[in-house]
Design an enzyme around this catalytic site. Structure first.
Site, PDB file in Angstrom:
ATOM      1  N   HIS A 162      -1.412   5.091   9.617  1.00  0.00           N
ATOM      2  CA  HIS A 162      -0.079   5.695   9.681  1.00  0.00           C
ATOM      3  C   HIS A 162      -0.155   7.037  10.413  1.00  0.00           C
ATOM      4  O   HIS A 162       0.164   8.086   9.864  1.00  0.00           O
ATOM      5  CB  HIS A 162       0.487   5.874   8.269  1.00  0.00           C
ATOM      6  N   GLU A 222       4.409  -5.502   8.416  1.00  0.00           N
ATOM      7  CA  GLU A 222       3.081  -5.348   7.818  1.00  0.00           C
ATOM      8  C   GLU A 222       2.582  -6.636   7.161  1.00  0.00           C
ATOM      9  O   GLU A 222       1.379  -6.815   6.972  1.00  0.00           O
ATOM     10  CB  GLU A 222       3.099  -4.220   6.781  1.00  0.00           C
ATOM     11  N   HIS A 237       0.826  -1.211   0.000  1.00  0.00           N
ATOM     12  CA  HIS A 237       0.000   0.000   0.000  1.00  0.00           C
ATOM     13  C   HIS A 237       0.866   1.269   0.000  1.00  0.00           C
ATOM     14  O   HIS A 237       0.559   2.240   0.703  1.00  0.00           O
ATOM     15  CB  HIS A 237      -0.992  -0.022   1.160  1.00  0.00           C
ATOM     16  N   HIS A 289      10.765  -3.678   3.487  1.00  0.00           N
ATOM     17  CA  HIS A 289      11.245  -2.305   3.368  1.00  0.00           C
ATOM     18  C   HIS A 289      11.555  -1.748   4.746  1.00  0.00           C
ATOM     19  O   HIS A 289      10.989  -2.184   5.749  1.00  0.00           O
ATOM     20  CB  HIS A 289      10.266  -1.394   2.620  1.00  0.00           C
TER      21      HIS A 289
END
Length: 280
Positions: A59, A240, A12, A193
């Site tokens: 977030h 995630e 995302h 990441h």
């Protein structure tokens, strides 16, 4: 009776949303990323659900560090796109299926998940980018969406095993909802990441590809993976991927993998995407 028909997982990345919104999907940098989603954009036309249960992480748009629920379900009638610092994304309002959300919340509590109910919140790129990747740029989203926010930003985060059990509980809850609904469960985020620290920019393609290989037909190999392993192998934001496990568990034992895609990089992130159809 409601039934879970399919599952989708996807990264995302916020820059993906910006590329869509600013008409840059055909740029040399972005075109290979968006080509990986051509399959799902066609597939969804014949497989549009009534409801998507969308597992994502906020977030710091609606859930700040003063209150950090482990699992939270959106309980409002509608959810506006969040302003993440550069204005709201030009995407449709998300409309909830409150009856199903209430049923799932009740059943999760019965199954000993202390779920948080959120009666007002905006939804950020964690939720809106997947919708854009699958549905494009419609005037309104073609289905109802139940936001399921998972804490992957503030320790202690839930384990992969706990997320798997949550997916199983969601499956059981949907099956006992009396209305005839086609439901999909989406897991978002990842893949490997890291955005900060001495390992900023880390991408582990070998880990990512193995995760995708196992997810469809040998997910039991992924369930016991610890939070430390995610951190070590996939970076600080690689955690995630536990939201993909929620999706996979909700589909049950048998799935048919319709599509898989992997691309490095997209804004310092490894992008992964799968489409599964449930067999049972």
């Amino acid at each position: 009776m409601a039934r879970i028909t399919a599952g989708i997982a996807t990264s995302h990345v916020p820059a993906i949303g910006a590329a869509i919104d600013n008409g840059r999907t055909g740029d040399d940098y972005w075109k290979p990323v968006f080509e990986g989603y051509e399959f799902v954009k066609e597939w969804i036309k014949d497989n549009t659900p009534d409801v998507v249960i969308l597992c994502y992480n906020d977030h710091a748009s609606a859930l700040m560090l003063d209150i950090v629920p482990t699992f939270a379900i959106g309980f409002a009638e509608e959810f506006l796109p969040a302003d993440e610092g550069w204005g709201r994304r030009p995407v449709p309002t998300v409309y909830n299926h409150l009856d199903l959300a209430a049923h799932i919340a009740e059943q999760l509590v019965i199954d000993e998940f202390d779920i948080t109910l959120i009666n007002e919140m905006d939804v950020d790129h964690g939720l809106t980018v997947p919708l854009s990747l699958v549905f494009g740029q419609p005037e309104e989203w073609p289905c109802k969406v139940i936001p399921l926010a998972v804490n992957v930003t503030q320790f202690p985060t839930p384990s992969g095993e706990r997320c798997w059990k949550l997916g199983e509980a969601i499956r059981n809850a949907v099956k006992t909802f009396p209305e005839d609904l086609k439901v999909q469960v989406w897991g978002t985020g990842g893949m490997s990441h890291q955005l900060q620290g001495t390992r900023a920019g880390l991408i582990n393609a070998e880990f990512d590809q193995r995760f995708i290989d196992l997810l469809a037909h040998e997910p039991e190999e992924l369930v016991p993976m610890t939070r430390l392993e995610y951190l070590r192998e996939a970076g600080t934001e690689g955690i995630e991927l536990i939201m993909w496990l929620i999706m996979r568990a909700a589909l049950g034992y048998g799935v048919e993998e319709k599509h898989r895609f992997y691309r490095v990089p997209a804004s310092n992130t490894a992008v992964g995407h799968v489409v599964y159809e449930a067999r049972s």
